[in-house]
Design an enzyme around this catalytic site. Structure first.
Site: not given
Ligand SMILES: *Cc1c(COP(=O)(O)O)cnc(C)c1O
Length: 356
Positions: A101, A168, A192
């Site tokens: 990511w 993030d 998540k």
């Molecule tokens: C799943 C995830 C993403 C991607 O998220 P999307 O909403 O599918 O774009 C980005 N960063 C992390 C840490 C993730 O676990």
């Protein structure tokens, strides 16, 4: 048979939330209409948006210095939207590469301005969080992935710097208290630990927002959404509603401090079971172990299929590891209860006795 959902995402949400959300699909707030068919500008939905924003602020202890947005496009859109808005051609942002990511976020930043990868754990297949690197004081921001969903590593403290941190937090938002004043911007795809896929939470500090460097398309401009309370256009009403219900649930668990206690207990139990086994191991540096995504590999890969079958028979769902790590991964987000983790640890211990 009862199922225990260890999926990395979209992921488990509280059963109470599913029950209430399904009721709202038929008859929302007793108005005789589905939440899916009413205007996002109705007073009923406005109340949902107000409460969702208020809960984010309350749970994380955000002052009025912060704006709370519910956007679309996933965390992946934020990878680009952040540098597009905030990274000038002659400025530099620092990135720490702790897995797939972060790597994607770095790729997007490079399109817009100076992108300095300050540290990376790539050579060790991202099995730890880099530490002890230099953080220049003149960086526009420092980007980190607070929890690495795929590799099972997590920051348990922030890098020591006065540079505003952009994080993030897709896979550990609302899992523990955070030191909000260190952050310029926080983002998280809902699916998540917060709600269903379809909305992305963005928390941005007003003084960071003021550092926008260029004009961008209306929909990709944070100020568009700030000015319109995330309702410049039709917001993802159901995703926001279900996220709001989940935040209510977090509050009822004693807020982020309450869920943190449970998350720590679940992680301690699972990691100690893995450490005590003879067949399994966790590849992550101990001090960087994630409380959300627990990876465990087998020393003898020939036994993997049998273990997966045993776990499936016990109701444990979605524990297969990500292809870039292999083995197994149990995602134990807020909504996973201790019972689910106990069931998985019993499968591990029994399997270890039989085959170890
Ligand atoms: C799943 C995830 C993403 C991607 O998220 P999307 O909403 O599918 O774009 C980005 N960063 C992390 C840490 C993730 O676990």
């Amino acid at each position: 048979m009862k199922k225990y959902n260890f999926s990395a995402g979209p992921a488990i949400l509280p059963q109470e939330v599913f029950a209430e959300a399904s009721q709202a699909v038929v008859d929302f707030a007793g108005i005789g209409l589905s939440i899916l068919e009413i205007s996002h500008r109705s007073k009923e939905f406005q109340a949902v948006m107000d409460e969702a924003q208020a809960l984010v602020k309350e749970l994380l202890g955000l002052s009025d210095d912060f704006e709370v947005l519910f956007l679309q496009g996933g965390a992946s859109t934020q990878f680009a939207m952040i540098p597009m808005n905030f990274l000038g051609e002659n400025e530099t942002a620092g990135y720490v590469d702790t897995g797939s990511w972060s790597t994607k976020a770095i790729k997007e930043a490079k399109r817009y301005g100076g992108t300095s990868v300050l540290a990376s754990s790539k050579e060790d297949n991202f099995n730890h969080i880099p530490k002890g690197y230099d953080i220049p004081a003149d960086l526009k921001y420092l980007h980190i992935t607070s929890n690495n969903t795929i590799f099972g590593t997590e920051y348990h403290s922030l890098p020591d710097t006065d540079v505003p941190v952009v994080a993030d937090m897709s896979s550990n938002i609302f899992s523990k208290p955070i030191d909000v004043d260190r952050y310029g911007l926080i983002y998280a795809g809902a699916q998540k630990n917060m709600g269903p896929a379809g909305t992305t939470l963005v928390i941005v500090k007003k003084d960071f927002l003021a550092k926008q460097v260029r004009e961008v398309p209306t929909m990709l401009d944070y100020n568009t959404h700030v000015g319109k309370q995330s309702m410049f256009n039709t917001p993802p009403v159901f995703a926001i509603y279900v996220s709001m219900l989940t935040l209510r649930w977090v509050k009822a668990q004693g807020g982020v401090t309450g869920v943190q206690k449970l998350n720590q207990a679940k992680a301690d139990l699972l990691y100690s079971t893995i450490d005590d086994s003879s067949l399994f191991y966790n590849p992550v540096a101990k001090e960087d172990r994630s409380l959300m995504n627990v990876t465990f590999l087998m020393k003898n890969k020939d036994l993997e299929a049998d273990f997966l079958a045993a776990a499936t028979a016990a109701g444990c769902s979605a524990i297969k590891g990500h292809r870039s790590v292999g083995g197994f991964r149990a995602s134990i987000y807020n909504a996973m209860d201790l019972e689910g983790v106990k069931v998985l640890t019993e499968v591990i211990t029994d399997f270890d006795k039989k085959h170890g």
